[in-house]
Motif scaffolding. Structure first.
Motif, PDB file in Angstrom:
ATOM      1  N   SER A 537       0.830  -1.205   0.000  1.00  0.00           N
ATOM      2  CA  SER A 537       0.000   0.000   0.000  1.00  0.00           C
ATOM      3  C   SER A 537       0.862   1.252   0.000  1.00  0.00           C
ATOM      4  O   SER A 537       0.554   2.239  -0.692  1.00  0.00           O
ATOM      5  CB  SER A 537      -0.932  -0.004   1.216  1.00  0.00           C
ATOM      6  OG  SER A 537      -1.806  -1.117   1.191  1.00  0.00           O
ATOM      7  N   THR A 566      -9.674  -0.009   1.941  1.00  0.00           N
ATOM      8  CA  THR A 566      -8.578   0.311   1.020  1.00  0.00           C
ATOM      9  C   THR A 566      -9.071   1.128  -0.160  1.00  0.00           C
ATOM     10  O   THR A 566      -8.441   2.113  -0.564  1.00  0.00           O
ATOM     11  CB  THR A 566      -7.925  -0.991   0.524  1.00  0.00           C
ATOM     12  OG1 THR A 566      -7.477  -1.760   1.643  1.00  0.00           O
ATOM     13  CG2 THR A 566      -6.751  -0.701  -0.400  1.00  0.00           C
ATOM     14  N   LEU A 593      -5.496   5.417  -3.397  1.00  0.00           N
ATOM     15  CA  LEU A 593      -5.046   4.040  -3.230  1.00  0.00           C
ATOM     16  C   LEU A 593      -5.961   3.089  -3.993  1.00  0.00           C
ATOM     17  O   LEU A 593      -5.506   2.124  -4.619  1.00  0.00           O
ATOM     18  CB  LEU A 593      -5.017   3.684  -1.740  1.00  0.00           C
ATOM     19  CG  LEU A 593      -4.395   2.342  -1.344  1.00  0.00           C
ATOM     20  CD1 LEU A 593      -2.950   2.264  -1.789  1.00  0.00           C
ATOM     21  CD2 LEU A 593      -4.485   2.138   0.168  1.00  0.00           C
TER      22      LEU A 593
END
Length: 644
Positions: A537, A566, A593
């Motif tokens: 990440s 996420t 992201l």
């Protein structure tokens, strides 16, 4: 109009392209020969499958016998099931037979066993002596016992389920890796009836809406020290029978590849044929293995796997090689979509023979897919002494020694080879300079290779020539275990990096102070303690072209809350470039992201858990329509887009 759904992680290779000794390095040394994949496949293909799905039109004896038994069972159940007692009697008989099988297997495993000399123990011993006497009277030969066990396991489902329950939960015989290996054998066996990659692709396409696109990833397992795959895959048998063994053929023809026993290139040639027939919806990748490149160079192949020249500006130009055939074909419609690598097979992603290929891919934005989870496919050979130290990261803050990699067996090194921080060595100019310094100082690197590095990247201090723009997807997002680590480590400093610095995540190998210098202490701590979810990440937030897919991982429904989080990760208001990137002349990207997460399933390796249509339905049900469209429609477009 929405773009088509794209499954970014699938496989269609048949078992003919898999080495036969996958049990090597997992099972004890003599046993792994008995777990030969070819034997396993033959039993499944010619015994188990005919018994499970007998064909009355097939003249083979096993099909006819199995069909007669099936007819008899159906007649029995149809005639007598209206008497409630009959099915119960039949199930009781199956349980008794299962009990007999368990006793036979225990006797094979432990010989004569005793329950002690107490009054109760002696009574149980006498009972079992009486039972074993009866078994030995009826099944007086060992082959009769083997046949009895096989028939019960093959034909009686209730008995089979009871036996599996006893050995799985009572005795705990298989370990975690053994169980995973057995599942992999079953996956390959499940698709053993398909002799062609086209047939497996048809089964994949049948589970998706019309127009779905598929990224298809080949595997080059010829160098993993698990035996050699078949030299003549079944889908080439007709070509082999008709070819003139004394003939001379062009390099790219199947006949020439069959003469050379080049199993991997035969696999790619079939993918090329499928690309011609299926068009834009079919997106095959090629495979990158440094041993393939070195082997081709050692043999002096007239048509090497990878050859190139370097221009004055550091641009890589492909020569007459196999990669040029797939990545730069004369017909643009036959171009492969990207490059696949699998470091667990025994190499680092930054191997010196891969660097020119990565420069070529980075300059053209060709997508790369790298395996990034622990699995059952890994290097089966002996551990090499050079693996004891990492080639880039250091053990001590003063940088005198390279990072110690502690593992006693080759199979445990897959974690070191697949670690996401190896990709960081290609992305960050400081680490890439450290990598170049390592190669310039190594006695194993030839002068020609050093000249090549100088032409490609200049001296290590010339940061303008690096690979920070490399486009890489981490397959499987690290895996369920790494996601679980991230969620369970509530007191871990490293697992808190995404929350502490939501705009960029962890600096990984650099300090978090204003100067942002390379810190071997931080690098060692991240390597040894940080979960891969945080690593991946953080790289996705800091570098412009880093992606990940959720293939295989998505079968576990526990991941969806974190997946949802996420996709909606908030970078906050402070999105300034952190010092460790600014010092290297890099700028923090602005994408979310969630813009770098891709939908994939890992067909057909996921089949032991769920079917693809089940995974597709599950994912669409647990994500909102915009979330699903983002990972399955829009993100794949940016990942697969090239500039050449």
């Amino acid at each position: 109009m929405k773009p088509p759904i794209t499954n970014c992680h699938t496989h269609v290779f048949t078992n003919d392209y898999v080495p036969p000794l996958l049990g090597k390095g997992v099972l004890p040394s003599p046993v792994h020969w008995l777990a030969h994949l070819g034997i396993f496949i033959c039993i499944l293909r010619y015994v188990v499958m005919p018994i499970r799905r007998p064909d009355k039109n097939d003249p083979a004896l096993i099909h006819q016998a199995a069909y007669r038994i099936k007819e008899g069972r159906e007649w029995l159940y149809d005639k007598y099931t209206y008497y409630p007692i009959v099915p119960r009697i039949i199930k009781l008989v199956q349980y008794v037979l299962a009990f007999v099988v368990i006793l036979i297997v225990l006797q094979w495993a432990y010989g004569d066993f005793s329950f002690g000399e107490s009054r109760l123990g002696r009574g149980i011993n006498q009972l079992f002596d009486w039972i074993f006497a009866g078994i030995n009277t009826v099944l007086f030969k060992n082959w009769l016992r083997i046949a009895f066990v096989a028939l019960v396991l093959l034909f009686l489902k209730s008995a089979r389920n009871l036996i599996l329950f006893v050995f799985k939960y009572l005795f705990r015989i298989p370990g975690k890796l053994n169980t995973a290996l057995f599942r992999r054998y079953l996956q390959l066996g499940e698709f053993a009836k398909y002799r062609r990659q086209q047939d497996i692709l048809d089964r994949l396409e049948d589970q998706y809406p019309a127009g779905t696109h598929f990224v298809v990833l080949p595997m080059d397992m010829n160098f993993m020290k698990a035996g050699s795959p078949k030299s003549v895959p079944a889908e080439y048998e007709s070509v082999y029978l008709e070819m003139d063994k004394r003939g001379s053929y062009d390099w790219h023809t199947p006949e020439r590849l069959l003469q050379q026993k080049n199993n991997y290139l035969l696999q790619l040639e079939k993918l090329r044929d499928l690309k011609r027939n299926r068009g834009v919806s079919f997106k095959p990748f090629v495979f990158a293995h440094p041993e393939r490149i070195r082997s081709s160079r050692r043999k002096g192949d007239q048509k090497p796997y990878f050859s190139y020249s370097v221009s004055d500006t550091g641009e890589v130009v492909l020569g007459d090689c196999w990669l040029k055939r797939y990545l730069e074909p004369d017909d643009p419609g036959l171009r492969f979509a990207g490059i696949k690598m699998y470091p667990a097979l025994g190499y680092y992603p930054f191997d010196i023979d891969l660097l020119p290929l990565w420069k070529y891919a980075a300059d053209r934005q060709i997508p790369i897919m790298t395996h990034c989870t622990m699995g059952t496919i890994f290097y089966r050979g002996m551990k090499k002494r050079a693996w004891n130290r990492h080639p880039v990261y250091r053990q001590d803050p003063d940088g005198d020694r390279y990072l110690r990699l502690s593992a006693t067996r080759a199979r445990n090194y897959q974690r070191h080879f697949s670690n996401p921080m190896n990709i960081l060595c290609l992305l960050h100019p400081d680490l890439f300079a450290a990598l170049l310094h390592h190669y310039y100082a190594s006695e194993q690197v030839t002068d020609d290779q050093k000249d090549m590095l100088d032409k490609l990247f200049g001296q290590p201090e010339e940061r303008h020539r690096n690979l920070h723009h490399l486009k890489v997807c981490f397959g499987h997002y690290g895996g369920v275990e790494e996601w679980t680590k991230y969620l369970h480590r509530d007191r871990s400093y490293s697992a808190a990096q995404l929350r502490m610095r939501p705009a960029s995540g962890s600096a990984l190998a650099h300090s978090v102070a204003d100067h942002g210098n390379l810190s071997w202490y931080n690098a060692r701590d991240a390597w040894e303690n940080m979960d891969w979810y945080t690593m991946i990440s953080s790289m996705m937030l800091q570098y412009p072209n880093i992606y990940t897919d959720i293939s295989y991982t998505l079968h576990d429904e526990r991941i969806y809350p974190l997946l949802h989080q996420t996709l909606h990760h908030d970078r906050g208001t402070n999105v300034s470039t952190p010092p460790h990137l600014a010092e290297a002349g890099l700028i923090l990207p602005t994408h979310r992201l969630g813009d770098r997460v891709l939908f994939g399933t890992d067909f057909y390796m996921i089949r032991s858990h769920k079917t693809d249509k089940e995974l597709l339905a599950q994912t669409r049900a647990k994500l909102s329509e915009p979330e699903f469209d983002q990972i399955a429609r829009y993100n794949p477009q940016t990942y697969l887009r090239t500039t050449y």
